[in-house]
Scaffold this active site. Structure first.
Site, PDB file in Angstrom:
ATOM      1  N   THR A 203     -13.917   7.343  -3.971  1.00 30.72           N
ATOM      2  CA  THR A 203     -12.495   6.225  -3.894  1.00 30.72           C
ATOM      3  C   THR A 203     -12.094   6.421  -3.037  1.00 30.72           C
ATOM      4  O   THR A 203     -12.052   7.427  -1.953  1.00 30.72           O
ATOM      5  CB  THR A 203     -11.626   8.163  -4.946  1.00 30.72           C
ATOM      6  OG1 THR A 203     -12.352   8.311  -6.668  1.00 30.72           O
ATOM      7  CG2 THR A 203     -10.192   7.923  -5.576  1.00 30.72           C
ATOM      8  N   GLY A 257     -13.015  15.217  -9.583  1.00 25.62           N
ATOM      9  CA  GLY A 257     -11.709  14.962 -10.398  1.00 25.62           C
ATOM     10  C   GLY A 257     -11.684  15.867 -11.524  1.00 25.62           C
ATOM     11  O   GLY A 257     -10.203  16.400 -11.150  1.00 25.62           O
TER      12      GLY A 257
END
Length: 351
Positions: A203, A257
């Site tokens: 990410t 996440g």
């Protein structure tokens, strides 16, 4: 009467927030390329990628004076690089598709744009910015987001164009690791078996501050390998994986996440900065250590506080990061690593 007018004017001027160059804030652009179990063989490529992104973003900041433009361009640089889990390097859903999330936020206005389930576009972060600037909303997802992308003239790539051989191999390895598990449990499983993570822990994100204390943040991701179609992580969630506010600072997170969302990582970091006077580094370290202790999950964060102090911290094994401030380019990936290069004129052309 004249005295009253002067008094009124003085009161008005006193009520206007002012940020002075005398605070000695040095414009800075800081990026991360993802936290996790980064493989030894990928380290050189990750470092090259984050260094380039930091330079691109910093030169954009110098040229345009816009922290929002700077973080967008830095993130776009990494979305084009298959070493990172965003844009072209995105990992795959259980069905073998790319579904991307992104967000961008302007700390001077608190305006933001978020997108989820974006498909077949190279730069979801650019779509997020369009949502921020060209709609009355802050978040679009799925078919609505893609319809807006077409309306805005984004290039829609042929289906499967963002799927790489690396991401296909990661999905295959992940599925093979689940042999003997029921189909329903397979889709609900997290793509981590023991210490092994499938797919790039890449990410990407960027945060920036200018000489006046204006801040911005941007984050973009392909999610996690083998995720259920429609899964959304922390990256597009304001206060979870991304946030920017001139009153406190800016944050971009990377890691597991679901855990980052549950712990509201970005908001907690900025609350410690704003209300307890902590530095970006101390606040970032405190929140991540608390999160990891509570959930036994790891993450990484880059942050900048309102005074221009940087926060770079991760509880995962590694996190690639880089920042440029003046002629100094700093970067690293392992714990306590901080390599410094002195850079001159940009080696790349900027439009």
């Amino acid at each position: 009467m004249a005295g009253l007018k002067i008094l009124c004017l003085a009161l008005i001027l006193a009520s206007i927030p002012r940020i002075s160059l005398s605070q000695n804030i040095v414009p800075t652009l800081l990026v991360h390329g993802g936290a996790g179990d980064v493989s030894d063989e990928s380290i050189p490529f990750k470092k090259i990628g984050v260094k380039l992104a930091a330079r691109v973003g910093y030169e954009t900041l110098k040229k345009t004076g816009s922290v929002v433009e700077a973080v967008q361009q830095a993130v776009q640089s990494m979305e084009e690089n298959d070493q990172f889990n965003s844009g072209y390097g995105s990992v795959l859903t259980w069905e073998g598709d790319v579904e991307m999330d992104a967000s961008i936020m302007d700390g001077s206005t608190l305006n933001a744009g978020c997108v989820s389930l974006a498909k077949d576009i190279l730069h979801p972060i650019a779509l997020a910015r369009s949502v921020m600037e060209k709609t009355r909303h802050m978040y679009l997802a799925g078919e609505g987001a893609m319809a807006f992308a077409v309306e805005e003239g984004f290039e829609i790539l042929p289906e499967g164009s963002l799927v790489t051989e690396k991401s296909k191999k990661a999905l295959e390895d992940y599925k093979n690791s689940l042999n003997g598990t029921s189909a329903n449990k397979k889709q609900k499983s997290c793509p981590e078996i023991g210490d092994k993570i499938f797919g790039s822990p890449g990410t990407v994100g960027a945060v920036a501050i200018d000489a006046y204390g204006n801040v911005a943040a941007a984050t973009s991701t392909g999610g996690i390998t083998g995720k259920m179609p429609g899964r959304i992580g922390d990256s597009p969630i304001l206060g979870g994986g991304t946030y920017a506010d001139n009153d406190s600072g800016c944050v971009s997170a990377t890691g597991q996440g679901e855990t980052i969302m549950r712990f509201n990582v970005a908001s907690k970091i900025l609350a410690l900065i704003e209300h307890f006077g902590m530095s970006a580094q101390d606040a970032t370290a405190k929140v991540l250590e608390e999160m990891t202790h509570r959930f036994n999950q790891t993450a990484g964060v880059i942050s900048i506080d309102g005074k221009g102090n940087l926060g770079i911290y991760f509880t995962s094994r590694r996190m690639s990061w880089a920042y440029q401030r003046g002629e100094e380019l700093h970067y690293g990936i392992d714990k306590d690593e901080d390599i410094v290069e002195i850079v001159g004129e940009p080696r790349v052309e900027f439009l």
